[in-house]
Design an enzyme around this catalytic site. Structure first.
Site, mmCIF file in Angstrom:
data_model
loop_
_atom_site.group_PDB
_atom_site.id
_atom_site.type_symbol
_atom_site.label_atom_id
_atom_site.label_comp_id
_atom_site.label_asym_id
_atom_site.label_seq_id
_atom_site.Cartn_x
_atom_site.Cartn_y
_atom_site.Cartn_z
ATOM 1 N N GLY A 150 25.144 51.163 0.363
ATOM 2 C CA GLY A 150 24.859 52.374 -0.626
ATOM 3 C C GLY A 150 24.497 53.472 0.126
ATOM 4 O O GLY A 150 24.954 54.814 -0.135
ATOM 5 N N ASP A 151 23.602 53.346 1.114
ATOM 6 C CA ASP A 151 23.261 54.281 1.883
ATOM 7 C C ASP A 151 24.174 54.781 2.753
ATOM 8 O O ASP A 151 24.333 56.164 3.169
ATOM 9 C CB ASP A 151 21.884 53.884 2.805
ATOM 10 C CG ASP A 151 20.930 52.995 2.029
ATOM 11 O OD1 ASP A 151 20.627 53.624 0.977
ATOM 12 O OD2 ASP A 151 20.304 52.121 2.753
#
Length: 301
Positions: A250-251
């Site tokens: 996600g990052d």
């Protein structure tokens, strides 16, 4: 310039073993150590994609020194605040069939240390991007993201917020440039069950109506959805590959979005690059590299 803030970074100690037997001596098959924290992950992936940035946050003790060394070794610039007491946390991740985690608490952040961060935020100027990612340590005010957003509001800084629950809902009034909940977090935000893509798009639009300029909903292997600042909806699939790593995907999507958007000024390009970069991390043992992202980018539809 792009800035990331990681309030509670960690050394992630990842061990793999065939089985884990509580109460017994267990032997690892392999082990790795990474500098961890959502903002740090964003910084490292941005640097892997050739984008300069500065990692902000707090470090303490010998573990903090090692975190900073590893972030700099990855090519990132750092401007961490060094706390006098305590030590930066160590998070232990045990992969033995199923994955188990033991996450440290981290050092106390004093009011004086928090004021130091505001002084660093004074350096931000119009056109800069600030990434706020992750949870808030228990020693900080629960509304710290709101306070930071209010503090920089007049500067013309684009803020990107990747967090959950009330932390996310409460910053929407400051009109963040982009937010990125996943579909599970989206359901929790509104206390609903999401039954298909139509529901996901409906509630993503609600987040935009509540203040977010651009909303990306990530759905792991099912792709992602973008509702942009003009209300346009883009739905993306994901490339095919073997998922090897759930940490940092996600990052990496956030970093890829920033990279793609900065290169062309086009939100759709940012979205596509974000999906490719998130997938590149998921399909790798570590975080996404530019080579892996470019390999996957053409598969995104």
């Amino acid at each position: 310039m792009i800035y990331t803030i990681t309030f509670n970074p960690a050394l992630d100690y990842i061990v793999k073993m065939d089985d884990f037997n509580p109460g017994c001596v267990n032997r690892t098959k392999s082990e790795d150590v990474y500098a961890g924290g959502k903002g740090i992950n964003v910084s490292i992936v941005l640097r892997n994609l050739g984008i300069d940035n500065i990692a902000l946050g707090y470090i303490a003790g010998f573990t903090g020194e090692e975190i900073e060394r590893r972030v700099r070794e990855a090519g990132c610039s750092t401007d961490f605040i060094k706390l006098e007491n305590g030590m930066s946390r160590i998070n232990v991740k045990v992969k033995a069939g199923v994955e188990s985690e033991i996450n440290g608490r981290g050092p106390e952040i004093s009011k004086d240390a928090l004021n130091e961060l505001y002084k660093k935020l004074d350096n931000l100027k119009e056109g800069d991007i600030l990434v706020l990612a992750g949870s808030i340590p228990s020693t900080l005010p629960e509304d710290i993201y709101e306070r930071i957003m209010e503090y920089i509001q007049a500067k013309g800084v684009k803020s990107i917020v990747d967090t959950t629950g009330k932390l996310l809902l409460n910053v929407l009034k400051y009109k963040p440039f982009m937010i990125k909940p996943n579909h599970h977090e989206l359901a929790e935000l509104f206390g609903v069950d999401l039954n298909g893509m139509d529901d996901i798009v409906t509630y993503a639009k609600k987040l935009r109506e509540m203040g977010a300029e651009n909303v990306i909903i990530s759905m792991a292997g099912d792709g992602a959805v973008l509702v942009d600042s003009d209300g346009n909806v883009e739905i993306s699939d994901v490339p095919k590959g073997e998922v090897k790593n759930s940490v940092g995907a996600g990052d990496s999507l956030v970093a890829g979005f920033i990279c793609g958007y900065l290169k062309t000024g086009n939100l759709k390009d940012g979205f596509k690059m974000g999906v490719a970069t998130g997938s590149a991390s998921a399909f790798s043992e570590g975080l996404a590299t530019e080579e892996k992202v470019m390999e996957l980018l053409e598969q995104i539809k």
